[in-house]
Motif scaffolding. Structure first.
Motif, PDB file in Angstrom:
ATOM      1  N   GLU A   8       0.851  -1.195   0.000  1.00 41.07           N
ATOM      2  CA  GLU A   8       0.000   0.000   0.000  1.00 41.07           C
ATOM      3  C   GLU A   8       0.888   1.248   0.000  1.00 41.07           C
ATOM      4  O   GLU A   8       1.867   1.309   0.730  1.00 41.07           O
ATOM      5  N   GLU A  13      -2.143   4.268   5.514  1.00 44.76           N
ATOM      6  CA  GLU A  13      -2.915   3.063   5.169  1.00 44.76           C
ATOM      7  C   GLU A  13      -2.012   1.866   5.413  1.00 44.76           C
ATOM      8  O   GLU A  13      -0.964   1.740   4.794  1.00 44.76           O
ATOM      9  N   TYR A  14      -2.417   0.985   6.313  1.00 43.70           N
ATOM     10  CA  TYR A  14      -1.547  -0.107   6.742  1.00 43.70           C
ATOM     11  C   TYR A  14      -2.075  -1.484   6.369  1.00 43.70           C
ATOM     12  O   TYR A  14      -1.422  -2.479   6.658  1.00 43.70           O
ATOM     13  N   ARG A  15      -3.235  -1.539   5.737  1.00 40.96           N
ATOM     14  CA  ARG A  15      -3.798  -2.841   5.377  1.00 40.96           C
ATOM     15  C   ARG A  15      -3.048  -3.437   4.198  1.00 40.96           C
ATOM     16  O   ARG A  15      -2.366  -2.749   3.451  1.00 40.96           O
ATOM     17  N   VAL A  16      -3.229  -4.733   4.033  1.00 36.25           N
ATOM     18  CA  VAL A  16      -2.652  -5.452   2.904  1.00 36.25           C
ATOM     19  C   VAL A  16      -3.795  -6.211   2.228  1.00 36.25           C
ATOM     20  O   VAL A  16      -4.766  -6.596   2.885  1.00 36.25           O
ATOM     21  N   ALA A  17      -3.683  -6.401   0.923  1.00 37.93           N
ATOM     22  CA  ALA A  17      -4.798  -6.958   0.147  1.00 37.93           C
ATOM     23  C   ALA A  17      -5.074  -8.432   0.405  1.00 37.93           C
ATOM     24  O   ALA A  17      -6.159  -8.914   0.081  1.00 37.93           O
ATOM     25  N   LEU A  19      -4.125 -11.967   3.150  1.00 33.67           N
ATOM     26  CA  LEU A  19      -3.457 -12.575   4.299  1.00 33.67           C
ATOM     27  C   LEU A  19      -2.694 -13.813   3.830  1.00 33.67           C
ATOM     28  O   LEU A  19      -2.997 -14.364   2.757  1.00 33.67           O
ATOM     29  N   GLY A  40       3.039  -6.640   3.928  1.00 31.68           N
ATOM     30  CA  GLY A  40       2.227  -6.911   5.113  1.00 31.68           C
ATOM     31  C   GLY A  40       2.735  -6.300   6.397  1.00 31.68           C
ATOM     32  O   GLY A  40       2.092  -6.438   7.444  1.00 31.68           O
ATOM     33  N   SER A  43       0.518  -4.318   8.722  1.00 30.00           N
ATOM     34  CA  SER A  43      -0.504  -5.123   9.399  1.00 30.00           C
ATOM     35  C   SER A  43       0.111  -6.143  10.339  1.00 30.00           C
ATOM     36  O   SER A  43      -0.585  -7.021  10.838  1.00 30.00           O
TER      37      SER A  43
END
Length: 69
Positions: A8, A13-17, A19, A40, A43
């Motif tokens: 990202e 913004e710390y999310r990843v698309a 897991l 990642g 997250s």
């Protein structure tokens, strides 16, 4: 299919698309999964977890987008 997961780039913004378990499912279904190094980390998911679940790390977004199909 070759699936690419970029890091990202949007500020704060710390999310990843995906897991690691999602990487495992895609790999089990016969797909190759490329994950940009450090994707990642925001997250709390280290690169090693993605590797352990079947992903291949790539160093740059340019490489990632060039290889994903």
């Amino acid at each position: 299919m070759i699936v690419g997961i970029p890091k990202e780039i949007k500020r704060d913004e710390y999310r990843v698309a995906i897991l690691p378990v999602g990487v495992e499912e895609l790999s089990r279904a016969g797909h190759q999964v490329l994950v940009e190094t450090g994707a990642g980390l925001g997250s709390g998911i280290p690169d090693e977890m993605y590797i352990a679940h079947g992903a291949e790390l790539v160093a740059t977004p340019q490489e990632l987008f060039a290889r994903a199909r």
